[in-house]
Design a protein around this motif. Sequence first.
Motif, PDB file in Angstrom:
ATOM      1  N   TRP A  28      -2.039  -1.632   1.808  1.00  0.00           N
ATOM      2  CA  TRP A  28      -2.176  -1.716   0.351  1.00  0.00           C
ATOM      3  C   TRP A  28      -0.960  -2.401  -0.276  1.00  0.00           C
ATOM      4  CZ3 TRP A  28       0.772   1.041  -3.401  1.00  0.00           C
ATOM      5  CH2 TRP A  28       0.286   0.951  -4.705  1.00  0.00           C
ATOM      6  N   LYS A  39      -8.399  -7.074  -2.117  1.00  0.00           N
ATOM      7  CA  LYS A  39      -7.922  -6.147  -1.076  1.00  0.00           C
ATOM      8  C   LYS A  39      -8.848  -6.186   0.153  1.00  0.00           C
ATOM      9  CE  LYS A  39      -5.405  -3.024  -4.154  1.00  0.00           C
ATOM     10  NZ  LYS A  39      -5.702  -3.637  -5.462  1.00  0.00           N
ATOM     11  N   LEU A  42      -7.502  -4.481   3.399  1.00  0.00           N
ATOM     12  CA  LEU A  42      -7.532  -3.020   3.302  1.00  0.00           C
ATOM     13  C   LEU A  42      -8.955  -2.499   3.511  1.00  0.00           C
ATOM     14  CD1 LEU A  42      -6.135  -0.341   2.756  1.00  0.00           C
ATOM     15  CD2 LEU A  42      -6.418  -0.769   0.293  1.00  0.00           C
ATOM     16  N   LEU A 118      -6.981   3.483  -3.303  1.00  0.00           N
ATOM     17  CA  LEU A 118      -6.201   2.319  -2.882  1.00  0.00           C
ATOM     18  C   LEU A 118      -7.083   1.075  -2.802  1.00  0.00           C
ATOM     19  CD1 LEU A 118      -3.931   3.711   0.005  1.00  0.00           C
ATOM     20  CD2 LEU A 118      -3.362   3.447  -2.407  1.00  0.00           C
TER      21      LEU A 118
END
Length: 242
Positions: A28, A39, A42, A118
């Motif tokens: 993250w 992201k 992730l 996240l």
Amino acid sequence: MNKLFSFLFWGFVAITSILFFFIAVAIWCLSLIFDPKRKWLLHQFTSFWASLYSWLNPLWILTIYGRENIDPKKTYVCVSNHQSLLDILILFRLFSHFKWVSKIENFKIPFVGWNMRLNDYIELDRGKVKSNAKMMKDCAKAINNGNSVMIFPEGTRSLDGVMRAFKLGAFEIAKETKAPILPIVIKGTANALPKGGIELQGKHPMSITILPEVPYSFFESLTSEELCEHVRNQIQAELDKQ
């Protein structure tokens, strides 16, 4: 035997989730610098994290059909029927990039829920009008930033395996953003892990079928209700196949 295996399995999930969460935090941090809007890395790690449990569980035999219907260059409103808690784990096996739309309670689960935050997954406080409106805006923003979204339009898991009525939110999002809809059909998870319990129910085959996308050009002139009925009928027809 099922109870013992279930205890060991969920214990393994809990222990590994603590470890994987701290790896997720490190990824993250990198994502904030290199990929703050999507992201992607992730989510790929989260997909590996979730997939590990179905890969290692000898009771869960998963077959995936229609991978060729996912174009990695496109963003979709992904809609799937919902039979079991297990649906969430196995949909990660697609390793396709998306943001989950999930009930707010899931974000409160230690480590797992924290990782959802996240990832910028999208929370929904069910039954609250303001939360639903915010969810719609968050989904549109995610799609505009190059993310697909994954929604269970039934809103909750089926109690008896029979698909429930669909809510309109996913289809209103598709019409607003002009994103194609990707229908997904899950079979067998209700037998492996029924709603209301965490005890694994022995060995069961499961499958995910990705149907061809429904492009915006097809539903541009349809109402949200008509689009909802069309997609639900597609998923039901696939569920009815033996």
